[in-house]
Design a protein around this motif. Structure first.
Motif, PDB file in Angstrom:
ATOM      1  N   SER A  18      15.885  13.241 -14.138  1.00 38.99           N
ATOM      2  CA  SER A  18      15.599  14.096 -12.975  1.00 38.99           C
ATOM      3  C   SER A  18      14.144  14.499 -12.956  1.00 38.99           C
ATOM      4  CB  SER A  18      16.370  15.413 -13.053  1.00 38.99           C
ATOM      5  OG  SER A  18      17.667  15.187 -13.405  1.00 38.99           O
ATOM      6  N   LYS A  22      11.111   9.399  -9.133  1.00 44.49           N
ATOM      7  CA  LYS A  22      11.757   8.165  -8.664  1.00 44.49           C
ATOM      8  C   LYS A  22      11.938   8.143  -7.153  1.00 44.49           C
ATOM      9  CE  LYS A  22      15.662   8.841 -10.715  1.00 44.49           C
ATOM     10  NZ  LYS A  22      15.619  10.176 -11.316  1.00 44.49           N
ATOM     11  N   GLY A  41      21.776   9.122  -6.389  1.00 41.21           N
ATOM     12  CA  GLY A  41      22.066  10.493  -6.791  1.00 41.21           C
ATOM     13  C   GLY A  41      22.677  11.287  -5.643  1.00 41.21           C
ATOM     14  N   ALA A  42      22.248  10.957  -4.409  1.00 38.42           N
ATOM     15  CA  ALA A  42      22.780  11.674  -3.240  1.00 38.42           C
ATOM     16  C   ALA A  42      24.291  11.480  -3.146  1.00 38.42           C
ATOM     17  CB  ALA A  42      22.099  11.194  -1.962  1.00 38.42           C
ATOM     18  N   ARG A  45      25.826  13.855  -5.529  1.00 43.19           N
ATOM     19  CA  ARG A  45      25.672  15.215  -4.996  1.00 43.19           C
ATOM     20  C   ARG A  45      26.669  15.446  -3.854  1.00 43.19           C
ATOM     21  NH1 ARG A  45      20.189  17.640  -5.889  1.00 43.19           N
ATOM     22  NH2 ARG A  45      19.235  16.392  -7.510  1.00 43.19           N
ATOM     23  N   ALA A 106      26.478  17.610  -9.485  1.00 43.13           N
ATOM     24  CA  ALA A 106      26.518  16.140  -9.486  1.00 43.13           C
ATOM     25  C   ALA A 106      26.517  15.623 -10.921  1.00 43.13           C
ATOM     26  CB  ALA A 106      25.310  15.591  -8.729  1.00 43.13           C
ATOM     27  N   ALA A 110      29.407  13.312 -12.738  1.00 43.56           N
ATOM     28  CA  ALA A 110      28.935  11.937 -12.938  1.00 43.56           C
ATOM     29  C   ALA A 110      29.500  11.246 -14.189  1.00 43.56           C
ATOM     30  CB  ALA A 110      27.404  11.917 -12.970  1.00 43.56           C
ATOM     31  N   ARG A 116      32.693   7.240 -10.895  1.00 43.80           N
ATOM     32  CA  ARG A 116      31.692   6.145 -10.931  1.00 43.80           C
ATOM     33  C   ARG A 116      32.286   4.876 -10.331  1.00 43.80           C
ATOM     34  NH1 ARG A 116      27.496   8.363 -13.363  1.00 43.80           N
ATOM     35  NH2 ARG A 116      26.288   6.529 -12.847  1.00 43.80           N
ATOM     36  N   GLY A 136      18.206   5.808  -9.350  1.00 44.41           N
ATOM     37  CA  GLY A 136      19.306   6.559  -9.964  1.00 44.41           C
ATOM     38  C   GLY A 136      19.195   6.594 -11.470  1.00 44.41           C
ATOM     39  N   ARG A 137      20.352   6.461 -12.142  1.00 46.48           N
ATOM     40  CA  ARG A 137      20.390   6.507 -13.609  1.00 46.48           C
ATOM     41  C   ARG A 137      20.855   5.178 -14.197  1.00 46.48           C
ATOM     42  NH1 ARG A 137      19.104  10.449 -11.498  1.00 46.48           N
ATOM     43  NH2 ARG A 137      19.052  12.615 -12.196  1.00 46.48           N
ATOM     44  N   ASP A 138      21.709   4.460 -13.427  1.00 46.23           N
ATOM     45  CA  ASP A 138      22.312   3.228 -13.967  1.00 46.23           C
ATOM     46  C   ASP A 138      22.146   2.060 -13.000  1.00 46.23           C
ATOM     47  OD1 ASP A 138      23.923   4.232 -11.938  1.00 46.23           O
ATOM     48  OD2 ASP A 138      25.795   3.623 -12.910  1.00 46.23           O
ATOM     49  N   ARG A 187      20.314  18.887 -18.318  1.00 49.77           N
ATOM     50  CA  ARG A 187      20.736  17.767 -17.461  1.00 49.77           C
ATOM     51  C   ARG A 187      20.431  16.431 -18.145  1.00 49.77           C
ATOM     52  NH1 ARG A 187      19.938  16.358 -11.598  1.00 49.77           N
ATOM     53  NH2 ARG A 187      19.073  18.402 -11.166  1.00 49.77           N
ATOM     54  N   ASP A 191      23.121  13.585 -18.943  1.00 46.40           N
ATOM     55  CA  ASP A 191      22.998  12.244 -18.343  1.00 46.40           C
ATOM     56  C   ASP A 191      22.830  11.157 -19.413  1.00 46.40           C
ATOM     57  OD1 ASP A 191      23.184  13.519 -15.910  1.00 46.40           O
ATOM     58  OD2 ASP A 191      21.089  13.258 -15.329  1.00 46.40           O
TER      59      ASP A 191
HETATM   60  O1   DC Z   1      18.941  11.666  -8.947  1.00 46.21           O
HETATM   61  P1   DC Z   1      19.629  12.985  -8.708  1.00 46.21           P
HETATM   62  O2   DC Z   1      18.950  14.139  -9.378  1.00 46.21           O
HETATM   63  O3   DC Z   1      19.877  13.229  -7.248  1.00 46.21           O
HETATM   64  O4   DC Z   1      21.065  12.843  -9.395  1.00 46.21           O
HETATM   65  C1   DC Z   1      21.936  13.931  -9.534  1.00 46.21           C
HETATM   66  C2   DC Z   1      22.915  13.677 -10.678  1.00 46.21           C
HETATM   67  O5   DC Z   1      23.781  12.586 -10.337  1.00 46.21           O
HETATM   68  C3   DC Z   1      22.271  13.267 -12.005  1.00 46.21           C
HETATM   69  O6   DC Z   1      21.980  14.374 -12.823  1.00 46.21           O
HETATM   70  C4   DC Z   1      23.302  12.364 -12.626  1.00 46.21           C
HETATM   71  C5   DC Z   1      24.044  11.779 -11.461  1.00 46.21           C
HETATM   72  N1   DC Z   1      23.671  10.382 -11.174  1.00 46.21           N
HETATM   73  C6   DC Z   1      24.278   9.411 -11.918  1.00 46.21           C
HETATM   74  O7   DC Z   1      25.049   9.706 -12.830  1.00 46.21           O
HETATM   75  N2   DC Z   1      24.033   8.097 -11.638  1.00 46.21           N
HETATM   76  C7   DC Z   1      23.175   7.753 -10.680  1.00 46.21           C
HETATM   77  N3   DC Z   1      22.966   6.467 -10.436  1.00 46.21           N
HETATM   78  C8   DC Z   1      22.515   8.754  -9.930  1.00 46.21           C
HETATM   79  C9   DC Z   1      22.772  10.070 -10.201  1.00 46.21           C
END
Ligand code: DC
Length: 227
Positions: A18, A22, A41-42, A45, A106, A110, A116, A136-138, A187, A191
Motif C-alpha cells: 500500500s 502503484k 484493490g478496488a 474494497r 479490504a 483479502a 479471491r 495489486g498484490r498478486d 497492513r 498482506d
Molecule cells: O491496493 P489497495 O490498497 O486498494 O488494496 C486494498 C487491500 O486489498 C490490500 O491491503 C490487500 C487487498 N488486495 C489483495 O489482496 N490483492 C490485490 N490484488 C489487491 C488488493
C-alpha cells in the motif's frame, strides 16, 4: 518457454505494498499506451463495502464470496490526478472506497480463499486486445502469471506513511504520521503473511524502489521496460 505468444494481448502487472505509488503509475502508463486499467484493490474494497451494506460479517467467507460474485460495478475513466470514478449498484462510491477504513476492511477479507476465487475471473476479464495495466498484490504471481511485463514497486514504510499523510492533508483530513505508519506496517504484515496469494514479487518481476524517486522518474523506468 517464452512468455510471449502471438495471440496473447500485452499485460503489465504492477504489484507492491500500500502506498508505493502503484495506482498513479498504473494510471499514467495506461494513458500513455492507450491500454485498459485494472485497479484490483478496488474490487476487494468494493466487496468489503458491499458486504457491510448488506450486513454481511467480514469473516463470513461463504457469504463474502457470494457478495464478490454478485458485485455490480462500473469504473468510469477520469483525468489523471482524479481517482477513477467507481459505481457500486449505480451508486457513486469513489470517495467511500478510498478511506483508511475501506482499505483495512479490504485487507481483512483479502486472505479468504473464497473471496479471491470469486474475483479471479472478473480480474482476468479486464484484459483487452489492446493491452492492460493491472495493479495489486498478486497480479504477476496469480492473476496474470504469463504477463509479458512485471513490476514490483515498493518504498520504505516511512516514505509511504509520509506520502499518505500529505495526500490526506491536502484533502483537509487531520491524521498523525505515527498512526498512518502503524496502519501501513500492520497492513503490510497482513498482506505479506497470508497463506493465499501473499504479497510478494514474482520471480520474473523488475523490482523498483520508489523511495527516493519522483513519479516522473518511476514512470520513465516503467516505460523503458515496455519500449
Ligand atoms: O491496493 P489497495 O490498497 O486498494 O488494496 C486494498 C487491500 O486489498 C490490500 O491491503 C490487500 C487487498 N488486495 C489483495 O489482496 N490483492 C490485490 N490484488 C489487491 C488488493
Amino acid at each position: 518457454m517464452s512468455k510471449v505468444s502471438m495471440t496473447q494481448s500485452p499485460v503489465l502487472t504492477i504489484d507492491g505494498p500500500s502506498g508505493a505509488g502503484k495506482g498513479s503509475i498504473a494510471q499514467l502508463v495506461a494513458k500513455a499506451l492507450g491500454w485498459s486499467l485494472l485497479d484490483s484493490g478496488a474490487l476487494y474494497r468494493l466487496t468489503a463495502l458491499s458486504a457491510k451494506r448488506q450486513n454481511v460479517s467480514l469473516d463470513d467467507e461463504q457469504a463474502l464470496a457470494k457478495v464478490a460474485e454478485g458485485l455490480v460495478v462500473e469504473f468510469l475513466p477520469s483525468e489523471f490526478g482524479e481517482p477513477v470514478k467507481v459505481l457500486l449498484n449505480g451508486d457513486d462510491v469513489t470517495n467511500e472506497i478510498r478511506t483508511e477504513v475501506a482499505g483495512n476492511d479490504a485487507s481483512k477479507i483479502a486472505p479468504l480463499a473464497g473471496v479471491r476465487k470469486a474475483l479471479l475471473q472478473r480480474q482476468r476479464d479486464f484484459s483487452t486486445e489492446t493491452g492492460l495495466v493491472a495493479d495489486g498484490r498478486d497480479m504477476g504471481t496469480v492473476v496474470f502469471p504469463q504477463a509479458e511485463y512485471k513490476v514490483f514497486m515498493t518504498a520504505s514504510a516511512e516514505e509511504r506513511a509520509e506520502r499518505r499523510y500529505n495526500q490526506l492533508k491536502t484533502k483537509g483530513e487531520d491524521v498523525s504520521i505515527a498512526a498512518l505508519l502503524k496502519e501501513i506496517e500492520e497492513r503490510d504484515a497482513r498482506d505479506m503473511g497470508r497463506k493465499n496469494a501473499p504479497l510478494k514479487a514474482a520471480s520474473d518481476a523488475e523490482v523498483i524502489d520508489t523511495t527516493r524517486f519522483s513519479i516522473e522518474e518511476v514512470l520513465a523506468q516503467v516505460m523503458s521496460l515496455i519500449h
